[in-house]
Enzyme design. Structure first.
Site, PDB file in Angstrom:
ATOM      1  CB  CYS A  68      -0.977  -0.024   1.176  1.00  0.00           C
ATOM      2  SG  CYS A  68      -0.220  -0.011   2.822  1.00  0.00           S
ATOM      3  CD1 TRP A  69       1.383   6.696   2.315  1.00  0.00           C
ATOM      4  CD2 TRP A  69       1.904   6.766   0.155  1.00  0.00           C
ATOM      5  NE1 TRP A  69       2.166   7.816   2.107  1.00  0.00           N
ATOM      6  CE2 TRP A  69       2.499   7.874   0.783  1.00  0.00           C
ATOM      7  CE3 TRP A  69       2.100   6.583  -1.211  1.00  0.00           C
ATOM      8  CZ2 TRP A  69       3.276   8.812   0.106  1.00  0.00           C
ATOM      9  CZ3 TRP A  69       2.877   7.527  -1.905  1.00  0.00           C
ATOM     10  CH2 TRP A  69       3.447   8.610  -1.245  1.00  0.00           C
TER      11      TRP A  69
END
Length: 354
Positions: free
Chosen positions: A98-99
């Site tokens: 993810c980020w």
């Protein structure tokens, strides 16, 4: 190994291609801006849900935001398991990020591991990947021997790159990656350019797969292709590289450009808008003359006029100023813009540039 495994991107890069699926669990908007090449988007929060959770976090507090986020994430992970993941065997080996490699990818990888899949999560997520790309793009171009195709507009540089690639040569086609033909008329209708980060990811992905012992063919470009910037280290390396100057008879240059810019024949209003951008250079009177050629359907004459009064002079100045080895460049004459002519030119160039 205990799953989910959590590894930094620096340790994963050597084995990145060994994963069956790279899963980006960020929102579709985040994914569209840029992602690891080859990744698929299986968001655990939609664009709207991500905004909703963020707003709740700021206006109410972390606990309520996490409670809502957990419910949404669980629902979306279940949808992916019941959908695209449903038929994967037990030895399916996914890589998840993810980020920052925290909550969203942590939830996805935990559930996949509990099911029994050997899942790995990228520690640091996309942010770590992006840092790696930035570092690599500053150093990687120095590892390669580039060979630059020069020649005036319409001489077939991009077309020759395609034929070189078809014959197995290593080609870095920056205009293709940028989705732009590199001039004021170079934007492609209904096909926007990628984000700057996505452009850089595409360059990195190609370079990491090239053999440093073989030449890499590239077209002479300015620092920007449309609105996208070519990475500085790559630009510097290209400008110091050996060159070949292409030549094509003027009637064939005109025919080639009419073929590659055929969309302007169908959308003369857009062509007029693009021509207006040249007013500061050529003045309103000349632009009006070009508009008249468009209105009367005299497209070959317009193209020839643009070459003579705009493109050729600008290109000659730019390439002479920016490419250090142009004075020692070889020449390659292409007799017409037919496919056999470009196939033959590609074979000759591959043989010459060993």
């Amino acid at each position: 190994m205990k799953y989910p495994a959590v590894l930094p991107f620096s340790e994963l890069i050597a084995t990145l291609d060994s994963y069956d699926t790279i899963i980006d669990v960020r929102s579709p908007l985040e994914f569209a801006e840029d992602h690891i090449p080859g990744a698929i988007n299986c968001p655990v929060l939609s664009n709207e849900e991500r905004v909703e959770v963020g707003t709740l976090y700021r206006q109410v507090g972390a606990f309520e935001a996490k409670k809502l986020g957990a419910a949404l994430v669980a629902k979306n992970i279940a949808r992916h398991i019941e959908g695209p993941f449903r038929d994967h065997p037990q030895n399916w080996k996914p890589l998840v990020y993810c980020w920052r490699g925290g909550n969203r990818s942590g939830a996805m990888s935990h559930i996949l591991a509990r099911i029994g899949w050997p899942v790995t999560r990228i520690d640091g997520g996309y942010k770590a990947y992006r840092s790696h790309v930035n570092t690599e793009l500053a150093a990687l171009p120095a590892s390669f021997r580039f060979h630059v195709l020069c020649g005036p507009t319409g001489s077939g540089k991009s077309r020759l790159l395609r034929h070189l690639a078809a014959q197995g040569a290593q080609v870095l086609d920056l205009e293709q990656l940028a989705n732009h033909r590199g001039s004021v008329l170079g934007n492609l209708p209904d096909s926007p350019q990628p984000a700057q980060k996505r452009f850089e990811s595409s360059i990195w992905h190609l370079l990491r797969g090239f053999d440093s012992a073989r030449p890499v063919f590239v077209e002479a470009e300015s620092k920007k292709v449309g609105r996208l910037r070519v990475p500085d280290a790559l630009m510097e390396r290209m400008r110091a590289s050996s060159c070949t100057v292409l030549s094509l008879p003027l009637p064939d240059r005109v025919a080639l450009l009419l073929d590659e810019y055929a969309h302007f024949t169908d959308d003369t209003a857009q062509l007029g808008t693009q021509l207006d951008l040249l007013t500061p250079l050529h003045g309103k009177e000349k632009i009006a003359q070009w508009h008249q050629l468009v209105a009367s359907g005299e497209m070959p004459k317009l193209v020839e006029t643009l070459l003579a009064t705009h493109y050729d002079a600008l290109y000659a100045q730019s390439v002479k100023r920016n490419f250090q080895q142009l004075g020692e460049a070889g020449s390659l004459q292409i007799h017409d813009f037919s496919e056999p002519a470009f196939e033959a030119a590609a074979r000759q160039l591959v043989t010459t540039v060993a």
